[in-house]
Enzyme design. Structure first.
Site, short mmCIF file in Angstrom:
data_model
loop_
_atom_site.label_atom_id
_atom_site.label_comp_id
_atom_site.label_asym_id
_atom_site.label_seq_id
_atom_site.Cartn_x
_atom_site.Cartn_y
_atom_site.Cartn_z
CE1 TYR A 145 -3.13 -2.88 0.55
CE2 TYR A 145 -2.33 -3.23 2.71
CZ TYR A 145 -2.80 -3.75 1.96
OH TYR A 145 -3.54 -4.69 1.82
CE LYS A 189 18.64 -3.22 23.21
NZ LYS A 189 19.13 -2.88 24.56
CG ASP A 222 21.56 -0.71 25.59
OD1 ASP A 222 21.99 -1.55 24.95
OD2 ASP A 222 20.67 -0.83 26.67
CG ASP A 246 26.99 4.12 9.63
OD1 ASP A 246 27.89 4.93 9.54
OD2 ASP A 246 25.87 4.58 9.16
CG ASP A 250 28.72 9.00 12.45
OD1 ASP A 250 29.73 8.33 11.70
OD2 ASP A 250 28.01 9.73 11.97
#
Ligand code: GGG
Length: 354
Positions: A145, A189, A222, A246, A250
């Site tokens: 959709y 994770k 985290d 990635d 940074d």
């Protein structure tokens, strides 16, 4: 004289400003080390897209295949959605040439200030090894959709035992080669992603058993992000999935002063295909065309290329010249608190080459 054929894609925005600077440095160091570079420039990127409706020509990957290495600037333009630029050029190159190890070093050079208080030059020295061909960037999925109020998107991550094992093994081998703390941190994770990241953890444990001399640590992403800020000096080699690597790289780039210093290599460690070397920063349209972008990430990426091509002496000279310019602190671009222009910084590096 050893000849190297280098495919050059300066790309977009500041990529067009930093790549010529890297080429100048490569040309300068080549001769002394018995090398000669033949650059083949490709005008692919956003402007090519505006003319042809695609980021590179059909058969573009074939044109790159015979190169000894690929030197890339940046891709991205405000006039094109980022998923088109990334999936139209950067990601296909990484996948086609099986550049499965994305190596992103972060070193706090003496003379450069970290945003963290009290960090001395040399105290942060880590490398993020990012899985580069699968994971969250596999580009498997679709829309239902499409563009309607009830639209549905499905995006599937792909983690293969082979893909994880080989990048983890690369990380361990790198830890041994670096000869520092010999420590590999795996980031997942797996408490929330109970299939893909559990597979990663299992693969990590089985590869780790091959390297008893290397210390290991496993962190949830985290906690890894928190510990990059809290105890960056404790990290040596960090291995993570495409997306997590990635993001973490940074963070590590900014911890050591600037994205303008963040170099990277997209390696096919088997050397079946050309590897690609690029500054981590993007096209930075806000500063493009002003002559103020920091060329050092591109120059340090060129040094990584020299090392990969079997010219470690030349790589060492470039790294030392960059370190000398940063330690002196007189010539530096705005991102490092200075007012120098792009060319001026390259001139300073060239002046310090033996
Ligand atoms: N220097 C190449 C470049 O344009 N990087 C920006 C970017 O969006 N990179 C995404 C990635 O490395 O996956």
């Amino acid at each position: 004289m050893k000849r190297f054929s280098i495919a050059v894609i300066a790309g977009d925005g500041v990529g067009r400003e930093v790549i010529p600077e890297g080429k100048r440095v490569l040309e300068r160091v080549a001769g002394k080390h018995g090398a000669c570079f033949e650059f083949q420039d490709y005008d692919w990127g956003a402007e090519y897209y505006f003319r042809h409706g695609r980021m590179m020509p059909p058969g573009g990957l074939e044109m790159l295949r015979s190169a000894d290495a690929i030197y890339l600037g940046a891709v991205g333009d405000p006039g094109i959605p980022d998923h088109i630029t990334l999936n139209g050029l950067l990601l296909p190159v990484r996948r086609a040439f099986d550049q499965y190890a994305n190596v992103r070093p972060a070193y706090l050079y003496p003379g450069v200030a970290s945003p963290l208080a009290g960090r001395a030059g040399g105290s942060i020295d880590l490398v993020v090894v990012r899985e580069n061909t699968e994971g969250e960037y596999a580009q498997v999925g679709g829309f239902l959709y499409d563009h309607q109020p009830e639209e549905v998107a499905i995006q599937t991550s792909v983690f293969t035992r082979r893909g994880v094992e080989r990048v983890v093994r690369f990380a361990f081998e790198l830890a041994l080669r670096r000869g520092g703390r010999k420590r590999v941190t795996s980031v997942t994770k797996s408490n929330a992603q109970g299939y893909s990241m559990v597979l990663w953890d299992r693969a990590f444990q089985s590869v780790a058993a091959e390297f008893p001399e290397v210390e290991t640590e496993s962190l949830l992403v985290d906690a890894a992000a928190m510990n990059f800020i809290r105890r960056p000096e404790s990290f040596d080699v960090v291995v993570a999935s495409n997306l997590f690597g990635d993001i973490l790289s940074d963070i590590s780039a900014i911890l050591v002063g600037s994205m303008g210093l963040a170099a990277s290599a997209n390696l096919d460690p088997t050397r079946r295909y050309p590897s690609m070397f690029e500054p981590v920063h993007g096209s930075a349209p806000d500063i493009a065309g002003k002559g103020i972008v920091n060329p050092l990430a591109a120059i340090l990426s060129a040094a990584m290329m020299l090392d990969h091509l079997g010219l470690p002496g030349a790589a060492g000279e470039v790294n030392a010249a960059v370190a000398a310019v940063l330690a002196e602190g007189r010539v530096r671009t705005r991102d490092l608190g200075g007012g120098s222009g792009t060319r001026e910084v390259t001139e300073a590096v060239l002046a310090r080459l033996p």
